[in-house]
Scaffold this active site. Structure first.
Site, PDB file in Angstrom:
ATOM      1  N   GLY A   1       0.673  -0.948  -0.165  1.00  0.00           N
ATOM      2  CA  GLY A   1       0.150   0.279  -0.485  1.00  0.00           C
ATOM      3  C   GLY A   1       1.167   1.380   0.033  1.00  0.00           C
TER       4      GLY A   1
ATOM      5  N   CYS B   1       5.883  -0.224   7.002  1.00  0.00           N
ATOM      6  CA  CYS B   1       5.330   1.153   6.358  1.00  0.00           C
ATOM      7  C   CYS B   1       6.943   1.708   5.421  1.00  0.00           C
ATOM      8  CB  CYS B   1       5.450   1.960   6.903  1.00  0.00           C
ATOM      9  SG  CYS B   1       4.624   3.691   6.231  1.00  0.00           S
ATOM     10  N   LEU B   2       6.491   1.679   3.815  1.00  0.00           N
ATOM     11  CA  LEU B   2       8.013   2.282   2.709  1.00  0.00           C
ATOM     12  C   LEU B   2       8.263   3.510   3.840  1.00  0.00           C
ATOM     13  CD1 LEU B   2       6.587   1.825  -0.212  1.00  0.00           C
ATOM     14  CD2 LEU B   2       8.008   0.009   1.301  1.00  0.00           C
TER      15      LEU B   2
ATOM     16  N   HIS C   1      -4.213   1.837   7.602  1.00  0.00           N
ATOM     17  CA  HIS C   1      -2.866   2.842   7.677  1.00  0.00           C
ATOM     18  C   HIS C   1      -2.794   3.579   6.374  1.00  0.00           C
ATOM     19  CE1 HIS C   1       1.738   1.456   7.707  1.00  0.00           C
ATOM     20  NE2 HIS C   1       1.617   2.341   7.197  1.00  0.00           N
ATOM     21  N   GLU C   2      -2.948   3.295   5.180  1.00  0.00           N
ATOM     22  CA  GLU C   2      -2.825   4.249   4.177  1.00  0.00           C
ATOM     23  C   GLU C   2      -3.689   5.899   4.575  1.00  0.00           C
ATOM     24  OE1 GLU C   2      -0.277   3.571   2.876  1.00  0.00           O
ATOM     25  OE2 GLU C   2       0.073   1.220   2.870  1.00  0.00           O
TER      26      GLU C   2
ATOM     27  N   GLN D   1       3.106   9.655   1.271  1.00  0.00           N
ATOM     28  CA  GLN D   1       4.499   8.856   1.000  1.00  0.00           C
ATOM     29  C   GLN D   1       5.420   9.706   0.447  1.00  0.00           C
ATOM     30  OE1 GLN D   1       2.236   5.371   2.170  1.00  0.00           O
ATOM     31  NE2 GLN D   1       4.309   5.532   2.812  1.00  0.00           N
TER      32      GLN D   1
ATOM     33  N   HIS E   1      -1.985   7.904   6.885  1.00  0.00           N
ATOM     34  CA  HIS E   1      -0.766   9.358   5.750  1.00  0.00           C
ATOM     35  C   HIS E   1      -1.638  10.017   5.619  1.00  0.00           C
ATOM     36  CE1 HIS E   1       2.793   6.415   6.187  1.00  0.00           C
ATOM     37  NE2 HIS E   1       2.279   5.254   5.133  1.00  0.00           N
TER      38      HIS E   1
HETATM   39 NI    NI Z   1       3.058   3.217   5.302  1.00  0.00          NI
END
Ligand code: NI
Length: 198
Positions: free
Chosen positions: A77, A122-123, A164-165, A82, A168
């Site tokens: 995701g 998380c990226l 989660h997304e 991000q 963000h």
């Molecule tokens: Ni994330």
């Protein structure tokens, strides 16, 4: 979002997906680019994303580039926040064969139920995996890449990933659910990593 082992021993349940909900054909995306991903604790990750007024070519290009960036990372995701684009756009694919790309524009949670504890990554916070409590199931409304509204009922991994997304887009990174002490430790670990790779 990332997972140490995708789908492994995660909250029981599976996604109920309408057929091709995002209306995107993965084989039909001609111009794609990998986007740089912001790393925690970058302040820009705390930006609140604005709503997409019109799903136009720019938004579709952003979503396509985000999908490419997510697959390449690899992750399951990615939120526009991000990649320093502060518009309400999310891409997700929790399938094992990366065949179920889901794009959510202006997502809203209509309903939540249950509780689920699971390890998240998380990226934007590479190499860190921590347990977070989320709703076990969510019902979401969003726009697809044609600007059409659709609803989605999700549970398990997909439900967690959507939450989660969506965090963000509100400027929240998952580690901010943890204690101050843990957040400080994570920041110093990431700073150390950054020095090594610099
Ligand atoms: Ni994330």
């Amino acid at each position: 979002m990332t997972f140490p082992e995708i789908g492994a021993d995660y909250c029981v349940g599976s996604a109920i997906l309408p057929p091709n909900p995002s209306g995107i054909n993965r084989d039909n995306r001609p111009f794609m680019a990998l986007l740089p991903i912001l790393r925690y604790p970058d302040d820009r990750l705390h930006t609140v994303a604005r709503k997409v007024e019109e799903v136009d070519a720019t938004v579709r290009k952003l979503a396509a580039d985000m999908a490419e960036t997510m697959y390449a990372a690899p992750g399951i995701g990615l939120a526009a926040t991000q990649v320093d684009q502060h518009r309400q756009v999310i891409v997700i694919d929790v399938s094992e064969d990366k065949s179920q790309l889901l794009t959510l524009i202006n997502p809203e949670i209509l309903e939540r139920s249950g509780e689920c504890e699971g390890e998240e990554g998380c990226l934007s916070v590479p190499g860190i995996y921590e347990t977070v409590t989320r709703s076990a199931a969510v019902r979401v409304r969003a726009l697809n890449l044609d600007g059409q509204p659709f609803e989605l009922a999700a549970e398990g991994l997909l439900a967690v990933c959507i939450q989660h997304e969506m965090d963000h887009l509100q400027g929240k990174v998952f580690v901010e659910y943890l204690s101050r002490l843990k957040q400080t430790r994570i920041k110093s670990k990431l700073a150390k990593q950054a020095r090594i790779t610099a």
